[in-house]
Design a protein around this motif. Structure first.
Motif, PDB file in Angstrom:
ATOM      1  N   UNK A 178       0.820  -1.210   0.000  1.00 27.46           N
ATOM      2  CA  UNK A 178       0.000   0.000   0.000  1.00 27.46           C
ATOM      3  C   UNK A 178       0.858   1.266   0.000  1.00 27.46           C
ATOM      4  N   UNK A 179       2.038   1.194   0.640  1.00 28.84           N
ATOM      5  CA  UNK A 179       2.905   2.361   0.744  1.00 28.84           C
ATOM      6  C   UNK A 179       3.707   2.604  -0.531  1.00 28.84           C
ATOM      7  N   UNK A 180       4.315   1.544  -1.061  1.00 32.11           N
ATOM      8  CA  UNK A 180       5.225   1.686  -2.206  1.00 32.11           C
ATOM      9  C   UNK A 180       4.524   1.560  -3.546  1.00 32.11           C
ATOM     10  N   UNK A 181       3.282   1.041  -3.543  1.00 32.06           N
ATOM     11  CA  UNK A 181       2.544   0.785  -4.788  1.00 32.06           C
ATOM     12  C   UNK A 181       3.233  -0.269  -5.654  1.00 32.06           C
ATOM     13  N   UNK A 182       4.089  -1.071  -5.054  1.00 34.93           N
ATOM     14  CA  UNK A 182       4.829  -2.112  -5.795  1.00 34.93           C
ATOM     15  C   UNK A 182       4.608  -3.434  -5.075  1.00 34.93           C
ATOM     16  N   UNK A 183       3.823  -4.326  -5.717  1.00 35.32           N
ATOM     17  CA  UNK A 183       3.359  -5.519  -5.008  1.00 35.32           C
ATOM     18  C   UNK A 183       4.377  -6.652  -5.032  1.00 35.32           C
ATOM     19  N   UNK A 184       5.180  -6.757  -6.098  1.00 34.79           N
ATOM     20  CA  UNK A 184       6.095  -7.898  -6.226  1.00 34.79           C
ATOM     21  C   UNK A 184       7.153  -7.892  -5.122  1.00 34.79           C
ATOM     22  N   UNK A 185       7.841  -6.769  -4.966  1.00 38.14           N
ATOM     23  CA  UNK A 185       8.891  -6.691  -3.951  1.00 38.14           C
ATOM     24  C   UNK A 185       8.300  -6.773  -2.552  1.00 38.14           C
ATOM     25  N   UNK A 186       7.094  -6.227  -2.359  1.00 37.28           N
ATOM     26  CA  UNK A 186       6.453  -6.266  -1.047  1.00 37.28           C
ATOM     27  C   UNK A 186       6.152  -7.699  -0.628  1.00 37.28           C
ATOM     28  N   UNK A 187       5.616  -8.474  -1.559  1.00 40.94           N
ATOM     29  CA  UNK A 187       5.333  -9.877  -1.261  1.00 40.94           C
ATOM     30  C   UNK A 187       6.618 -10.648  -0.974  1.00 40.94           C
ATOM     31  N   UNK A 188       7.651 -10.371  -1.760  1.00 37.66           N
ATOM     32  CA  UNK A 188       8.906 -11.094  -1.575  1.00 37.66           C
ATOM     33  C   UNK A 188       9.534 -10.777  -0.224  1.00 37.66           C
ATOM     34  N   UNK A 189       9.459  -9.517   0.182  1.00 39.43           N
ATOM     35  CA  UNK A 189       9.999  -9.142   1.502  1.00 39.43           C
ATOM     36  C   UNK A 189       9.228  -9.854   2.605  1.00 39.43           C
ATOM     37  N   UNK A 190       7.909  -9.952   2.455  1.00 37.90           N
ATOM     38  CA  UNK A 190       7.115 -10.684   3.431  1.00 37.90           C
ATOM     39  C   UNK A 190       7.503 -12.145   3.505  1.00 37.90           C
ATOM     40  N   UNK A 191       7.794 -12.754   2.348  1.00 41.25           N
ATOM     41  CA  UNK A 191       8.222 -14.158   2.300  1.00 41.25           C
ATOM     42  C   UNK A 191       9.555 -14.342   3.028  1.00 41.25           C
ATOM     43  N   UNK A 192      10.506 -13.465   2.731  1.00 40.18           N
ATOM     44  CA  UNK A 192      11.828 -13.543   3.365  1.00 40.18           C
ATOM     45  C   UNK A 192      11.707 -13.361   4.877  1.00 40.18           C
ATOM     46  N   UNK A 193      10.876 -12.410   5.302  1.00 38.21           N
ATOM     47  CA  UNK A 193      10.677 -12.172   6.735  1.00 38.21           C
ATOM     48  C   UNK A 193      10.085 -13.405   7.415  1.00 38.21           C
ATOM     49  N   UNK A 194       9.125 -14.054   6.741  1.00 36.71           N
ATOM     50  CA  UNK A 194       8.534 -15.264   7.296  1.00 36.71           C
ATOM     51  C   UNK A 194       9.554 -16.378   7.458  1.00 36.71           C
ATOM     52  N   UNK A 195      10.423 -16.548   6.457  1.00 41.66           N
ATOM     53  CA  UNK A 195      11.468 -17.575   6.541  1.00 41.66           C
ATOM     54  C   UNK A 195      12.457 -17.257   7.658  1.00 41.66           C
ATOM     55  N   UNK A 196      12.784 -15.985   7.842  1.00 40.83           N
ATOM     56  CA  UNK A 196      13.717 -15.586   8.912  1.00 40.83           C
ATOM     57  C   UNK A 196      13.110 -15.896  10.283  1.00 40.83           C
TER      58      UNK A 196
END
Length: 544
Positions: free
Chosen positions: A23-41
C-alpha cells in the motif's frame, strides 16, 4: 538467545508487513517477496537453524514426519497439484481471451452492446448481471467478465478501477451463495463427522450477509452515482483527459476506444482500425463452451460419470466432492481446443494466427501468475509460523463467554485471518470445524456462526492485496493492482461494518428461530445500508 515466534501474534507479521509495503510503495512484487523472506527468517530463528535452513525453508522445506509432515516454500507452492491446475487454467483462459480478441469477437460484441447499452449506468449494471450469471468459480468469473465488459465500460467512461471493483464484487460474493460452485465444494469439504456439507452450506446461505449486501450496495452506488474519493479521483482523471481531447464519454469511436484502452495520454492513430471478420458468436460461443465444459469437468472430477465405481455421486453431490482445480483445467482445455477448431474451420483465423494467440495469452497472464506464486509462498510462510492456529485459539477461548455475540466475533476474526493470509478457503478450513465443535447440531447459532465464517472470509479475501480473487479482478480489468485494492477498500469496509452489526442482530434474535432471525436481520441490514449510503452522500456533498 532463544526465539519462538511460532503460534504467537508475531506469526501475523509477514503478511502485515507485505500488505503495508504494497500500500505504501505501490509495488506488489517486492512487497510480497519481503514478506516471504521475513517469514522464513522468523521460522529459522524459532527453529534455531542457520543460513542453510533459511534457504531450505524459503524454497522447499518439509517439517515433521509421517502423516504430520508438511511442506513449505516457493518450489513446493509451484509444484502443488492444486496450484499448478489453477496456473494452467489461467494460462488457458488467457489464450481463449486472446483468440476471441484476435478473431474480432470482443470488438463485435462491443459494437453490438453499444446499440443496446446506452449509458454509463447501463454498462455497469450489465457488468454486474454478467458477473452474477457466471457463478461457477471466482477465477473464471474475474477473467471472463473482464475480457467481455472491458471494451464496453471503457466506451462509456467507466474507469478500470471501477470495473475491477464490479468484477471483484461479483466473484467470491456470488460464488459463496451459489450451491453449484467450486466454493460450495470447498466449504462442504471442511464439514466432517458424517454430516452433509452441501446441505449445511445451503442452510447457511440466508445468513451470508456480506455477500448479499455487497451485491445490493454495488447496485445502489451504480444507480445513485455515488463514489468514494478513492474511486472518484480516477473517474475525474479520465473525464479531464476526455475533455482535453474534445470527446464525449458516450460518443467514443472505435479508433478512440483503442487509444483509451492502451492508456490515458496515448497518441492517436489517424488510421481507422482494420475491420475483422468477427461476429458476436465468436465471443459468446467460446464463453458458453467454457461454462458448459467447466461445469462438466467439475462434476467429472467429483465422480458423476463413474456410475459403476464406489466414488459415484449424483449431480449435486458431485459438485461437493469435485476438485475445482482439475475440473477447471479439463473444461478450459476442452473449450480451447474446440474454439481453435471453430475459428479455423470458419476461416475466421488461420491456424498459425490461432497458435500465436497461445503465446500472447500466456504473456498476458505472466503478472497474475507471478503475483499468485508469491502470494501462495507468503501464505506458506504464514502457515509454517502457525498463524491460523494462533487465531483459532483466540476464537475458541472467547467462545464460551460471548455466545450471543459469537457470529459477529467470528465474522471479524475470519475477515482478519483472510485479509492477512489472502485466502478464504484456508479460513474456512480453520474456523468452520471450530463452529461445528462449539455448538450442537440443532443450535441456530451453529448455522449463523458458519455463515459468519464464510461471510468474514469472503470479506477479508475481498480487501486483501494478496488474495487470489483480488489479483484476478485486477488482471481481468487490466487495472493496476494497488489502484484496485486502495479504491475498493472503502466500499468493502462499509459493507463489512453493516454486516458486522447485522450479525450482532442475528446472534441476539437467534432464540426466535432461524427464519425469524433471518427476517429481522435482513430488515435491519437493509435499513443500515440505506442509512449508511445516505450519510456518506451527505458528507461528500458537504465536502464538495
Amino acid at each position: 538467545m532463544d526465539f519462538n515466534f511460532i503460534g504467537t501474534i508475531w506469526s501475523l507479521l509477514p503478511p502485515v508487513v507485505a500488505i503495508a509495503l504494497a500500500l505504501k510503495t505501490k509495488e506488489v512484487y517486492s512487497s510480497l517477496f519481503i514478506g516471504i523472506v521475513l517469514g522464513a527468517i522468523l521460522f529459522c530463528l524459532s527453529m534455531g537453524t542457520g543460513f542453510d535452513g533459511f534457504l531450505s525453508h524459503l524454497l522447499n522445506d518439509t517439517v515433521g514426519e509421517g502423516d504430520d509432515a508438511k511442506s513449505y516454500g516457493l518450489i513446493h507452492c509451484l509444484s502443488d497439484p492444486w496450484n499448478v491446475g489453477i496456473l494452467v487454467f489461467l494460462v488457458v483462459l488467457g489464450s481463449i481471451v486472446s483468440l476471441m480478441n484476435k478473431a474480432g469477437g470482443s470488438a463485435a460484441f462491443g459494437r453490438w452492446a453499444a446499440k443496446h447499452i446506452k449509458s454509463k449506468i447501463g454498462a455497469q449494471v450489465a457488468t454486474i448481471i454478467l458477473g452474477i450469471l457466471i457463478f461457477i468459480d471466482d477465477y473464471f468469473n474475474c477473467l471472463t467478465v473482464g475480457s467481455v465488459m472491458r471494451p464496453i465500460t471503457v466506451r462509456y467512461g467507466v474507469t478500470k478501477e471501477k470495473l475491477a471493483y464490479l468484477i471483484d464484487s461479483t466473484a467470491a460474493p456470488v460464488c459463496i451463495i451459489s450451491p453449484i460452485s467450486s466454493w460450495a465444494a470447498a466449504v462442504s469439504g471442511f464439514v466432517s463427522g458424517g454430516e452433509n456439507g452441501l446441505a449445511l452450506f445451503c442452510q447457511a446461505i440466508p445468513f451470508n450477509f456480506y455477500a448479499f449486501f455487497t451485491i445490493i450496495f454495488m447496485l445502489m452506488i451504480v444507480v445513485t452515482g455515488f463514489d468514494f474519493k478513492a474511486m472518484s479521483k480516477y473517474d475525474e482523471r479520465l473525464k479531464e483527459w476526455y475533455e482535453r481531447n474534445g470527446w464525449q464519454l458516450d460518443e467514443v469511436s472505435d479508433t478512440k476506444l483503442q487509444i483509451v484502452e492502451h492508456g490515458v495520454g496515448a497518441k492517436a492513430d489517424s488510421k481507422k482500425p482494420k475491420e475483422t471478420k468477427g461476429a458476436v458468436a465468436d465471443l459468446v460461443v467460446p464463453i458458453i463452451m467454457l461454462i458448459v465444459f467447466c461445469m462438466t469437468g467439475m462434476v467429472y472430477s467429483g465422480g458423476y460419470f463413474d456410475a459403476t465405481s464406489a466414488n459415484y455421486h449424483d449431480f449435486v453431490d458431485s459438485f461437493a466432492a469435485s476438485n475445482a482445480s482439475v475440473g477447471l483445467v479439463i473444461g478450459s482445455l476442452t473449450a480451447l481446443i474446440l474454439t481453435i477448431m471453430m475459428f479455423v474451420v470458419k476461416k475466421t483465423l488461420k491456424f498459425d494466427d490461432a497458435m500465436s494467440c497461445l503465446i500472447k495469452g500466456f504473456e498476458a497472464m505472466v503478472p497474475a501468475v507471478l503475483i499468485l506464486t508469491l502470494a501462495w509462498t507468503l501464505k506458506s510462510m504464514t502457515d509454517s509460523l502457525g498463524a491460523a492456529e494462533y487465531v483459532s485459539g483466540v476464537v475458541a477461548s472467547s467462545a464460551a463467554g460471548l455466545q450471543m455475540l459469537l457470529p459477529a466475533i467470528v465474522f471479524i476474526v475470519a475477515a482478519c485471518l483472510a485479509f492477512a493470509t489472502g485466502t478464504s478457503w484456508g479460513t474456512f478450513g480453520i474456523l468452520i470445524p471450530i463452529c461445528i465443535a462449539v455448538f450442537p447440531v440443532a443450535a441456530p447459532l451453529r448455522i449463523i456462526s458458519i455463515s459468519a465464517c464464510m461471510a468474514g472470509a469472503v470479506c477479508g479475501d475481498h480487501i486483501s492485496p494478496i488474495s487470489d480473487t483480488t489479483i484476478m479482478a485486477s488482471a481481468g480489468a487490466e487495472c493496476k493492482h494497488v489502484h484496485h485494492v486502495s479504491s475498493q477498500l472503502p466500499y468493502a469496509l462499509t459493507v463489512a461494518g453493516v454486516s458486522f452489526l447485522t450479525f450482532v442482530v442475528a446472534g441476539l434474535t437467534q432464540g426466535m428461530g432461524l427464519m425469524a432471525s433471518a427476517a429481522i436481520s435482513w430488515i435491519s441490514g437493509i435499513i443500515l445500508l440505506i442509512v449508511a449510503l445516505t450519510i456518506l452522500k451527505r458528507i461528500k456533498c458537504k465536502k464538495e
